[in-house]
Enzyme design. Structure first.
Site, PDB file in Angstrom:
ATOM      1  N   GLU A 170     -13.737  18.182 -12.790  1.00 56.41           N
ATOM      2  CA  GLU A 170     -13.260  19.003 -11.676  1.00 56.41           C
ATOM      3  C   GLU A 170     -14.469  19.440 -10.860  1.00 56.41           C
ATOM      4  O   GLU A 170     -15.137  20.413 -11.223  1.00 56.41           O
ATOM      5  CB  GLU A 170     -12.495  20.249 -12.175  1.00 56.41           C
ATOM      6  N   GLU A 176      -9.695  22.759 -20.389  1.00 64.21           N
ATOM      7  CA  GLU A 176     -10.514  23.975 -20.402  1.00 64.21           C
ATOM      8  C   GLU A 176     -10.171  24.864 -21.598  1.00 64.21           C
ATOM      9  O   GLU A 176     -10.139  26.089 -21.493  1.00 64.21           O
ATOM     10  CB  GLU A 176     -10.366  24.733 -19.074  1.00 64.21           C
TER      11      GLU A 176
END
Length: 609
Positions: free
Chosen positions: A247, A165
């Site tokens: 995710e 991320e």
């Protein structure tokens, strides 16, 4: 793939689809963090992933646990990553490993070792050569474990992640390439990936798509909409890659003073079905959340008031904190059976926890923190001004700062703790005069010093560092007292500091005495017929951490919402077990019980003052 089929001599490629041994392959993966699950339960969790019909396990790798001090590495016991991956392989599970230095994961400082903070000339998570050199040293120890377990070497690792991320943090491609190159130079030859929010701004900043590093997205619903954004980004860069959610959030994490977050099981099943019907691949985050044992919980960044996360990482996942199937597990198995009828499925493994009523848990001793400082840190740090935790070589826990102060007036004096984090308790001659939390630290404490010479103690707790977002490198991530303590308008000099990391509580002297209302250690004993899971009911205690047979099982806090601490059977034993409650508030009970299920309270008023 059968439940025990060998994973040797296979190939994995990313073309317009995933290819396993040249055949189209859908990744059905679930997150299990080996460091949040006791190793005695790894098989239980991995088997339940396989039995749900999934074929892959994903895990992060926490740098801070594996290198607790510079140059000291630990891959043993509960940190035996090699054993975890081998257990997965024995069950016929493939693996995705995310060994990026930053993991987020609602984990203490996103997995970075706190000792990095002691070097103020270094900028972590950047192209800074000093930082990349630290990562290189870490990877020298880590990558040999992963390299020999890649699918290219006959192992089960399909893919590894470069960063995590990063598009939600920065856009430094040279840094990303630096991490990639450190991996490649140490024998990583399986496909590499990144994972980011699926919108263009995030993907543009956080990926290496022009370097052919595979791009995945993170989201928890609306797969059609999110995959469309991901596909558009692929196509903008001339890629015709398969679509994967790295995710897929099936629940959420929880914070002190806030009610537990739940997600409807049918809503999750429907959302997963939507993704799979779009030919997407998935990694459920989490499949088994587990527990933030010790001091490893992270913290959500806000403007000035950060929100610390609880010990349980149950996450409302398909397996609960203990590792048993929830309604979500059964509904997801139904989806797999419908869409992938050839996948192997089975009934889950289920274990039970034990109750031990209060009358069978004996209080064997209670003593004070102030009476045991030298047993916990026999060489306190002496300095002119208070030092931060990190500057004293400490990463986690508490610091007790002490100075002698002279009375100047019979009127109430003005005491201020300047620049402290996260929670400070101020004592004069052993009496609590104020408790301050986060941004309230530094407000005036008006108190009349009772003696001509007085002992001033400040107990400061590191409640967990930020794990995500813009405050990752904020000065508030340095814990303890950063500037000093003032009385009237001047700083006090000549301090002693006891570093209370509480890594070893075996030397506590329970005969040393205790003053009511001060921090304490309460020791209990309970007897089990055999090792078993259980939950400590922390009702009657204020705030602190608990130890079972010497192991720190995590923080508790009476504000809730969770009023229990999970204890896995791998920590308990047949016969007599020791339970120690370290309570900073002086709020104690002479009785305590163990429960067979967690106790979660509903809060009428949310928030932490």
């Amino acid at each position: 793939m059968g439940s025990n089929e060998s994973v040797a001599k296979h190939t994995f490629e990313i073309r317009d689809t995933f290819l396993l041994d040249g055949e189209p392959f859908r990744i059905l993966s679930g997150s299990i963090h080996y460091f949040r699950v006791h190793p005695s339960d790894w098989h239980h969790s991995l088997y339940n992933l396989k039995a749900m019909g999934f074929n892959t396990v994903e895990t992060y790798v926490p740098w801070n646990l594996h290198e607790p001090r510079p140059g000291e590495f630990d891959f043993s016991g509960g940190l035996a990553l090699a054993r975890f991956l081998d257990e997965a392989a024995e069950l016929g599970l493939w693996a995705i490993v995310r060994p990026s230095p930053f993991i987020c994961a609602e984990w203490e400082w996103g997995g970075f070792p706190a000792w990095l903070l002691a070097d103020r000339s270094m900028r972590p998570r950047s192209r800074d050569p000093k930082f990349l050199a630290r990562v290189a040293s870490y990877y020298d120890a880590l990558m040999p474990i992963l390299e020999e377990r890649q699918i290219t070497r006959g192992g089960n690792i399909l893919m590894m992640q470069v960063e995590n991320e990063y598009g939600s943090y920065c856009e430094d491609k040279e840094y990303l390439r630096g991490i990639r190159d450190l991996m490649l130079d140490r024998g990583v030859d399986v496909p590499l990936c990144t994972s980011d929010g699926p919108w263009r701004g995030c993907l543009r900043a956080g990926t290496l798509i022009d370097d052919d590093v595979f791009v995945t997205g993170n989201f928890g619903s609306r797969a059609g909409e999110n995959f469309a954004q991901l596909k558009a980004f692929h196509e903008e860069h001339g890629k015709n890659w398969p679509l994967m959610c790295m995710e897929f959030w099936d629940g959420w994490f929880n914070r002190w003073g806030e009610n537990v977050i739940k997600r409807d099981a049918q809503d999750l099943a429907d959302s997963v079905r939507e993704l799979l019907e779009l030919d997407g691949s998935i990694n459920l985050y989490m499949f088994h959340g587990g527990t933030n044992f010790g001091f490893m919980n992270g913290c959500s960044a806000r403007h000035t008031h950060d929100l610390h996360q609880v010990t349980s990482y149950d996450y409302d996942a398909p397996l609960d904190e203990e590792g048993n199937p929830t309604e979500k597990w059964y509904k997801l198995r139904d989806v797999v059976r419908d869409l992938f009828p050839d996948n192997w499925t089975a009934d889950p493994l289920v274990k039970s926890a034990v109750d031990v009523p209060a009358q069978k848990v004996e209080l064997t001793g209670r003593t004070g923190l102030f009476q045991n400082l030298d047993a916990l840190d026999p060489e306190p740090v002496r300095s002119l001004y208070p030092q931060t935790m990190e500057d004293m070589g400490q990463s986690y826990g508490y610091v007790l700062y002490r100075a002698q102060v002279e009375r100047d007036t019979l009127e109430p004096e003005r005491i201020r703790v300047v620049d402290g984090r996260d929670r400070a308790q101020v004592y004069v001659n052993g009496e609590l005069v104020a408790t301050q939390y986060q941004e309230h630290i530094g407000e005036d404490i008006r108190y009349a010093l009772p003696e001509e010479q007085n002992r001033l103690d400040v107990l400061v707790e590191n409640m967990g560092r930020v794990n995500y977002g813009h405050k990752f490198l904020a000065d508030t991530q340095r814990k303890g007292i950063r500037t000093g303590v003032c009385i009237d308008l001047h700083f006090i000099l000549n301090w002693e500091a006891w570093r209370l990391s509480l890594e070893d509580v075996s030397k506590i002297d329970y005969s040393a005495g205790w003053a009511e209302g001060t921090p304490s250690f309460s020791r209990f004993e309970f007897t089990l017929d055999e090792a078993a899971d259980t939950y400590i009911d922390t009702t009657g205690f204020g705030k602190g951490v608990a130890f079972v047979n010497g192991v720190n099982v995590g923080r508790y806090w009476e504000i809730g919402p969770i009023a229990t601490l999970y204890v896995p059977h791998g920590i308990t034993r047949a016969g007599v077990n020791e339970l120690v409650m370290f309570d900073t508030e002086g709020t104690v009970s002479d009785t305590i019980s163990l429960r067979s299920a967690p106790l979660v309270n509903h809060l009428e008023k949310e928030g932490v003052e």
